[in-house]
Design a protein around this motif. Structure first.
Motif, PDB file in Angstrom:
ATOM      1  N   ALA A   1       0.736  -1.180   0.073  1.00 59.00           N
ATOM      2  CA  ALA A   1      -0.053   0.034   0.008  1.00 59.00           C
ATOM      3  C   ALA A   1       0.824   1.182   0.123  1.00 59.00           C
ATOM      4  O   ALA A   1       0.428   2.410  -0.428  1.00 59.00           O
ATOM      5  CB  ALA A   1      -1.050   0.104   1.269  1.00 59.00           C
ATOM      6  N   ARG A   2       2.055   1.280   0.483  1.00 55.91           N
ATOM      7  CA  ARG A   2       3.045   2.352   0.545  1.00 55.91           C
ATOM      8  C   ARG A   2       3.821   2.361  -0.619  1.00 55.91           C
ATOM      9  O   ARG A   2       4.248   3.360  -1.161  1.00 55.91           O
ATOM     10  CB  ARG A   2       3.973   2.307   1.851  1.00 55.91           C
ATOM     11  CG  ARG A   2       3.069   2.470   2.922  1.00 55.91           C
ATOM     12  CD  ARG A   2       4.137   2.563   4.351  1.00 55.91           C
ATOM     13  NE  ARG A   2       3.282   2.791   5.639  1.00 55.91           N
ATOM     14  CZ  ARG A   2       3.171   3.958   6.004  1.00 55.91           C
ATOM     15  NH1 ARG A   2       3.794   4.751   5.548  1.00 55.91           N
ATOM     16  NH2 ARG A   2       2.524   4.182   7.213  1.00 55.91           N
ATOM     17  N   LEU A   3       3.885   1.175  -1.498  1.00 54.49           N
ATOM     18  CA  LEU A   3       4.774   1.172  -2.486  1.00 54.49           C
ATOM     19  C   LEU A   3       3.963   1.537  -3.812  1.00 54.49           C
ATOM     20  O   LEU A   3       4.430   2.150  -4.777  1.00 54.49           O
ATOM     21  CB  LEU A   3       5.403  -0.089  -2.835  1.00 54.49           C
ATOM     22  CG  LEU A   3       6.617  -0.483  -1.746  1.00 54.49           C
ATOM     23  CD1 LEU A   3       7.021  -1.803  -1.950  1.00 54.49           C
ATOM     24  CD2 LEU A   3       7.652   0.413  -1.854  1.00 54.49           C
ATOM     25  N   LEU A   4       2.749   1.014  -3.845  1.00 50.07           N
ATOM     26  CA  LEU A   4       1.870   1.371  -4.959  1.00 50.07           C
ATOM     27  C   LEU A   4       0.689   2.236  -4.872  1.00 50.07           C
ATOM     28  O   LEU A   4       0.514   2.564  -3.561  1.00 50.07           O
ATOM     29  CB  LEU A   4       0.852   0.026  -5.397  1.00 50.07           C
ATOM     30  CG  LEU A   4       2.257  -1.101  -5.833  1.00 50.07           C
ATOM     31  CD1 LEU A   4       1.644  -2.410  -6.041  1.00 50.07           C
ATOM     32  CD2 LEU A   4       3.046  -0.812  -6.767  1.00 50.07           C
ATOM     33  N   ALA A   5       0.147   2.637  -5.752  1.00 48.70           N
ATOM     34  CA  ALA A   5      -0.916   3.862  -5.803  1.00 48.70           C
ATOM     35  C   ALA A   5      -2.174   3.172  -5.497  1.00 48.70           C
ATOM     36  O   ALA A   5      -2.565   1.944  -5.759  1.00 48.70           O
ATOM     37  CB  ALA A   5      -0.872   4.581  -6.973  1.00 48.70           C
ATOM     38  N   PRO A   6      -3.236   3.776  -5.021  1.00 48.63           N
ATOM     39  CA  PRO A   6      -4.458   2.996  -4.803  1.00 48.63           C
ATOM     40  C   PRO A   6      -5.132   2.510  -5.973  1.00 48.63           C
ATOM     41  O   PRO A   6      -5.850   1.478  -6.212  1.00 48.63           O
ATOM     42  CB  PRO A   6      -5.527   4.118  -4.018  1.00 48.63           C
ATOM     43  CG  PRO A   6      -4.536   5.147  -3.442  1.00 48.63           C
ATOM     44  CD  PRO A   6      -3.182   5.139  -4.089  1.00 48.63           C
TER      45      PRO A   6
ATOM     46  N   TRP B   1      -7.778   5.734  14.017  1.00 45.59           N
ATOM     47  CA  TRP B   1      -6.328   6.057  14.141  1.00 45.59           C
ATOM     48  C   TRP B   1      -5.748   5.101  13.870  1.00 45.59           C
ATOM     49  O   TRP B   1      -4.370   5.307  13.480  1.00 45.59           O
ATOM     50  CB  TRP B   1      -6.072   6.555  15.573  1.00 45.59           C
ATOM     51  CG  TRP B   1      -6.492   5.409  16.590  1.00 45.59           C
ATOM     52  CD1 TRP B   1      -7.667   5.268  17.316  1.00 45.59           C
ATOM     53  CD2 TRP B   1      -5.395   4.403  17.141  1.00 45.59           C
ATOM     54  NE1 TRP B   1      -7.508   4.261  18.256  1.00 45.59           N
ATOM     55  CE2 TRP B   1      -5.955   3.741  18.357  1.00 45.59           C
ATOM     56  CE3 TRP B   1      -4.079   4.153  16.851  1.00 45.59           C
ATOM     57  CZ2 TRP B   1      -5.596   2.380  18.739  1.00 45.59           C
ATOM     58  CZ3 TRP B   1      -3.518   3.032  17.226  1.00 45.59           C
ATOM     59  CH2 TRP B   1      -4.213   2.464  18.512  1.00 45.59           C
ATOM     60  N   GLY B   2      -5.894   3.696  13.871  1.00 44.79           N
ATOM     61  CA  GLY B   2      -5.044   2.657  13.616  1.00 44.79           C
ATOM     62  C   GLY B   2      -4.831   2.407  12.087  1.00 44.79           C
ATOM     63  O   GLY B   2      -3.661   2.076  11.583  1.00 44.79           O
ATOM     64  N   LEU B   3      -5.712   2.688  11.221  1.00 42.89           N
ATOM     65  CA  LEU B   3      -5.786   2.295   9.902  1.00 42.89           C
ATOM     66  C   LEU B   3      -4.482   3.545   9.458  1.00 42.89           C
ATOM     67  O   LEU B   3      -3.734   3.091   8.547  1.00 42.89           O
ATOM     68  CB  LEU B   3      -6.831   2.414   9.201  1.00 42.89           C
ATOM     69  CG  LEU B   3      -6.940   1.855   7.713  1.00 42.89           C
ATOM     70  CD1 LEU B   3      -6.669   0.433   7.759  1.00 42.89           C
ATOM     71  CD2 LEU B   3      -8.415   1.918   7.084  1.00 42.89           C
TER      72      LEU B   3
ATOM     73  N   LEU C   1      -1.222   2.512   7.671  1.00 43.56           N
ATOM     74  CA  LEU C   1      -1.120   2.612   5.973  1.00 43.56           C
ATOM     75  C   LEU C   1      -0.427   4.038   5.601  1.00 43.56           C
ATOM     76  O   LEU C   1      -0.107   4.279   4.360  1.00 43.56           O
ATOM     77  CB  LEU C   1      -2.536   2.269   5.391  1.00 43.56           C
ATOM     78  CG  LEU C   1      -2.869   1.031   5.664  1.00 43.56           C
ATOM     79  CD1 LEU C   1      -4.188   0.815   4.855  1.00 43.56           C
ATOM     80  CD2 LEU C   1      -1.987  -0.234   5.075  1.00 43.56           C
ATOM     81  N   GLY C   2      -0.756   5.032   6.340  1.00 46.10           N
ATOM     82  CA  GLY C   2      -0.236   6.296   6.029  1.00 46.10           C
ATOM     83  C   GLY C   2      -1.617   7.198   5.942  1.00 46.10           C
ATOM     84  O   GLY C   2      -2.811   6.538   5.821  1.00 46.10           O
ATOM     85  N   PRO C   3      -1.665   8.621   6.051  1.00 52.10           N
ATOM     86  CA  PRO C   3      -2.909   9.476   6.195  1.00 52.10           C
ATOM     87  C   PRO C   3      -3.704   9.425   4.926  1.00 52.10           C
ATOM     88  O   PRO C   3      -4.832   9.604   4.860  1.00 52.10           O
ATOM     89  CB  PRO C   3      -2.348  10.562   6.187  1.00 52.10           C
ATOM     90  CG  PRO C   3      -0.756  10.702   6.117  1.00 52.10           C
ATOM     91  CD  PRO C   3      -0.379   9.357   6.153  1.00 52.10           C
ATOM     92  N   THR C   4      -3.073   9.090   3.629  1.00 57.36           N
ATOM     93  CA  THR C   4      -3.822   8.861   2.424  1.00 57.36           C
ATOM     94  C   THR C   4      -4.930   7.910   2.558  1.00 57.36           C
ATOM     95  O   THR C   4      -6.074   8.132   1.939  1.00 57.36           O
ATOM     96  CB  THR C   4      -2.973   8.200   1.379  1.00 57.36           C
ATOM     97  OG1 THR C   4      -1.369   9.252   1.222  1.00 57.36           O
ATOM     98  CG2 THR C   4      -3.501   8.279  -0.193  1.00 57.36           C
ATOM     99  N   TRP C   5      -4.838   6.884   3.275  1.00 57.57           N
ATOM    100  CA  TRP C   5      -6.045   5.828   3.492  1.00 57.57           C
ATOM    101  C   TRP C   5      -6.947   6.089   4.672  1.00 57.57           C
ATOM    102  O   TRP C   5      -7.628   5.302   5.041  1.00 57.57           O
ATOM    103  CB  TRP C   5      -5.233   4.352   3.751  1.00 57.57           C
ATOM    104  CG  TRP C   5      -4.139   4.139   2.756  1.00 57.57           C
ATOM    105  CD1 TRP C   5      -2.885   4.332   2.494  1.00 57.57           C
ATOM    106  CD2 TRP C   5      -4.664   3.264   1.496  1.00 57.57           C
ATOM    107  NE1 TRP C   5      -2.585   3.806   1.536  1.00 57.57           N
ATOM    108  CE2 TRP C   5      -3.596   3.017   0.758  1.00 57.57           C
ATOM    109  CE3 TRP C   5      -5.976   2.874   1.112  1.00 57.57           C
ATOM    110  CZ2 TRP C   5      -3.691   2.505  -0.300  1.00 57.57           C
ATOM    111  CZ3 TRP C   5      -5.989   2.086  -0.064  1.00 57.57           C
ATOM    112  CH2 TRP C   5      -4.878   1.886  -0.826  1.00 57.57           C
TER     113      TRP C   5
END
Length: 458
Positions: A30-35, A304-306, A310-314
């Motif tokens: 999820a951090r390496l690829l785009a949604p 807050w966990g997600l 995964l990062g704030p984007t998610w």
């Protein structure tokens, strides 16, 4: 019983490590690829999983149910499984094209075609796995699962770091399939005789079981994958990327139940009807006792966990995950009930129960997408295909097996209600102590009940 406990322990270890590896992979990917890339892969999986329903892994379950004494039947089932797996490689390549045109995603077709090679790589491996399952050799099955997960993770992450994008998933699936096939053949040690044209007279005796089982799997796929099709068509791959990842994370505990279904199936087929009912009631209660607080805790910590994971984007995937958690908890019960019906040699009934739900799935998901986007789809999954479908499945299973509804439903009511009450109370406490409040109150409510902890205990 010692063999069953040992088998359960190995499956548990396999699941913990395997799912830990999978979770780490999902986070890193999820951090390496785009949604949008994750959404594209989710659509590829619709074709791939559909084809996988007909692989020899599903067909060979008849050997677990009927045994290995009839050598002609064993070889016929093996040959059928190999032939079907080879055919699926071609069929998946063909099926990917119309789906790509329907969704307007040209890259989907080559991805679906190339990942279909896993059917060719794994042809026959499912039958070797069925031999291990029938012999209750769950240690070997667990090692196969672990090795497959490690290879999938290692190859996928390496490829993603090298910049191949969504194709990293394809390479990971190839590596996992090759590892699984080689290890199952080695551990099984069973020598099958392949026939290009399996004896139809031998297959006739098992075709109803195989057909029923495949019909069950197809109905389940339609009910659980229509949401991806609706989102991909109406909302696009980026929205599907958010939905798919939230869905995968929410379903992890249910995958645990499915992981142990191999053990449950092998045990149930070797017991009489009364013992089967008692065993199933206890299995349902154990799932409720362990699963209810896990799902409640995941729902409570998702806001807050997600984003932290995964990062704030998610962040926009949070409400999706919360609603899918409701669906997932209910789905776990359906998984256990379906396994029991298959063990009773009633896969046709299991299929019918699931197919009754099919006309509800697509309209529910479409209405949810049009009214509330991906959150609306998640709500439809929770309310219609989760809570509503489970109630229907429960009643129909008990009626078919001539078990009292209370035998299977009573043991799960208190754990579920306790988790719900604990969740409602914990939400009104400071965020820093919410998990402790939830777990503490849940344990107090469960341990404070006056009835026996496990169904059927004295």
């Amino acid at each position: 019983m010692k063999l069953l406990r040992t088998g359960g322990m190995w499956l548990g270890v396999s699941f913990v490590f395997g799912k830990g590896i999978q979770l780490l992979t999902q986070v890193l990917m999820a951090r390496l690829l785009a949604p949008g890339e994750l959404g594209l892969w989710a659509m590829v999986l619709v074709v791939h999983v559909l084809a996988g329903l007909f692989r020899d892994t599903a067909i060979a379950q008849v050997l677990v149910q009927r045994g290995l004494k009839d050598r002609e039947r064993v070889d016929a089932v093996y040959s059928l499984g190999v032939n079907v797996s080879l055919l699926l490689t071609l069929m998946q390549a063909v099926a990917g094209y119309p789906l790509a045109q329907f969704l307007g995603l040209s890259q989907l077709w080559p991805l679906a075609a190339w990942v279909g090679i896993v059917h060719l790589i794994g042809a026959g491996a499912g039958t070797h796995g069925a031999v291990l399952q029938r012999q209750l050799r769950f240690r070997e099955l667990a090692l196969c699962d672990l090795a497959s997960a490690l290879w999938r993770t290692g190859v996928s992450l390496t490829a993603a770091l090298l910049g191949v994008g969504v194709w990293a998933f394809v390479l990971g699936e190839w590596a996992a399939a090759l590892s699984d096939a080689l290890l199952k053949r080695r551990f099984s040690g069973y020598h099958f005789h392949y026939h290009l044209r399996p004896d139809p007279s031998v297959l006739k005796g098992v075709q109803s079981f195989i057909g029923g089982l495949l019909a069950v799997n197809l109905a389940v796929l339609v009910n659980t994958s229509s949401d991806n099709l609706v989102i991909g068509r109406l909302l696009g791959p980026t929205a599907l990327g958010y939905y798919a990842l939230a869905y995968q994370l929410a379903m992890v505990p249910v995958i645990a139940v499915s992981h142990f279904n191999r053990l449950h199936f092998a045990v149930l087929v070797q017991r009489d009807r009364m013992a089967q009912g008692a065993y199933l009631a206890q299995s349902l209660e154990l799932y409720a006792l362990a699963g209810a607080p896990v799902f409640a805790l995941a729902w409570l910590t998702a806001p807050w966990g997600l984003p932290l994971l995964l990062g704030p984007t998610w962040s926009q995937a949070v409400p999706v995950m919360q609603w899918v958690l409701v669906f997932a908890y209910a789905r776990g019960f359906m998984s256990l009930l379906g396994t029991a019906l298959n063990a009773l040699d009633r896969p046709g009934v299991n299929a019918l129960i699931n197919w009754v739900l099919v006309p509800l799935a697509l309209p529910a998901y479409a209405l949810g997408a049009l009214s509330g986007g991906i959150v609306g789809v998640a709500m439809a999954a929770a309310l219609v295909m989760g809570i509503g479908a489970t109630g229907w499945f429960w009643w129909a299973t008990c009626r078919s097996a001539v078990w009292p509804v209370g035998l299977l439903s009573a043991p799960v009511v208190w754990p579920t209600a306790s988790a719900l009450v604990s969740l409602l109370v914990a939400q009104y406490t400071p965020v820093s102590i919410q998990p402790l409040v939830l777990l503490g109150l849940y344990l107090a409510l469960v341990m404070g009940q006056k009835q026996p902890l496990f169904a059927g205990s004295k």
